[in-house]
Scaffold this active site. Structure first.
Site, PDB file in Angstrom:
ATOM      1  CG  ASP A 108      -5.584   4.487   7.357  1.00  0.00           C
ATOM      2  OD1 ASP A 108      -5.203   3.813   8.461  1.00  0.00           O
ATOM      3  OD2 ASP A 108      -4.577   4.734   6.727  1.00  0.00           O
ATOM      4  CG  ASP A 154      -0.518   0.158   2.527  1.00  0.00           C
ATOM      5  OD1 ASP A 154      -0.109  -0.844   3.084  1.00  0.00           O
ATOM      6  OD2 ASP A 154      -0.346   0.827   3.372  1.00  0.00           O
ATOM      7  CD  GLU A 168      -3.356   4.908  11.363  1.00  0.00           C
ATOM      8  OE1 GLU A 168      -2.485   4.225  11.690  1.00  0.00           O
ATOM      9  OE2 GLU A 168      -3.401   4.273   9.657  1.00  0.00           O
TER      10      GLU A 168
END
Ligand code: NAG
Length: 233
Positions: free
Chosen positions: A121, A32, A123
Site C-alpha cells: 500500500d 479490505d 500512497e
C-alpha cells in the site's frame, strides 16, 4: 397490443443482458480491513457474496495490526481467498527492510490457491510531505527494492495498491512495474478512470471506502477462476 408486449419483453431482455455486462458486481467482490474493523463477521461477509479479502498486516517496521491473526483466520475459516498488505513508510527504512518485516508478520505467500500475493500500500503520507520527502527516482528505487525482496523470498511480485494521482505525483508516473506487479487501484467512483503508466488495466479495484460489508469495498477484474489463478501463482 401483442406487438407492444413482445417489444417490451425483448427490450427488457436486452437491458438485462447489458446490465449483466456493465454491472461491476458481476466480478468477484472483496473487502479490505485493518484494525479499524476489529471484529468482522466473516460468515456474513461470505454469505453476502464476498469472495476475497486483503487484511492489513504491517506499517513501516514498527506497527503490526493487533487483529491480523483473528481476521486472517476468520477469513480462512469462511473460505475466502485472502492476503495481507503492508502500508509503506518509504522515509523510515529501505524497501528491503520493510518487505522483510512484512514477510515476518503475516505477509508471506504460498501457492495454496487461497493466498493472494502480499500487497504494498503505497500512497499519501498520513503525516507529512505527500511523497515522504523522496524524489520520484528515489521512490521508484524504494518500491523496486521492496518488490524485488518480496519476489526473491516468495516467487511472486507483490500487488501494488495506489491511486493514479499519488503515483503520478510521487513516482513521476513510472511505467517500471506494469509488466511485473498486479495493480490494485483505489478510485471511489462508478468507473475506474485512468490507470497509471505501465498498466493497461487494474487487477483489483477499490471502488468505495464503505458499503454493505465492513472495510473498503473492492472487486477483482476477472472471473472467479482468474482470482483462483492469482492465488495459485
Ligand atoms: C479489466 O481488465 C481488462 C483486460 O483484461 C481491461 O480491458 C479492463 O479495462 C479492466 N477493467 C478495469 C475496471 O480495470
Amino acid at each position: 397490443m401483442k406487438l407492444f408486449l413482445s417489444l417490451l419483453s425483448s427490450a427488457t431482455a436486452v437491458s438485462s443482458v447489458l446490465g449483466a455486462v456493465l454491472d461491476k458486481r458481476a466480478n468477484p467482490k472483496g473487502i479490505d480491513v485493518s484494525a479499524y474493523q476489529p471484529s468482522v463477521d466473516w460468515a456474513t461477509v461470505k454469505a453476502n457474496g464476498v469472495s476475497f479479502a486483503y487484511i492489513k498486516a504491517t506499517e513501516g517496521t514498527t506497527y503490526t495490526n493487533a487483529y491480523f491473526s483473528s481476521q486472517y483466520t476468520g477469513a480462512t475459516n469462511a473460505a475466502l481467498i485472502r492476503g495481507a498488505y503492508h502500508f509503506a513508510h518509504p522515509d523510515s527504512s529501505s524497501g528491503a527492510t520493510q518487505a522483510t518485516y512484512f514477510l515476518a508478520h503475516g505477509g508471506g505467500w504460498s501457492s495454496d490457491g487461497i493466498t493472494l500475493p502480499g500487497a504494498l500500500d503505497i500512497e499519501y503520507n498520513p503525516s507529512g510531505a505527500e511523497c515522504y520527502g523522496l524524489s520520484a527516482s528515489a521512490m521508484v528505487s524504494w518500491i523496486k527494492d521492496f518488490s524485488n525482496t518480496y519476489h526473491s523470498k516468495t516467487g511472486v511480485y507483490p500487488v501494488i495498491y495506489t491511486t493514479t494521482d499519488w503515483w503520478t505525483t510521487c513516482t513521476g508516473n513510472s511505467a517500471a512495474f506494469g509488466s511485473t506487479n498486479p495493480l490494485w487501484l483505489a478510485h471511489f467512483a462508478s468507473s475506474i478512470g485512468t490507470t497509471p503508466a505501465g498498466w493497461s488495466y487494474a487487477t483489483f479495484w477499490q471502488y468505495a471506502d464503505s458499503g454493505t460489508n465492513p472495510g473498503d469495498q473492492d472487486e477483482f477484474n476477472g472471473s472467479m477462476a482468474g482470482l483462483q489463478a492469482i492465488a495459485k501463482g
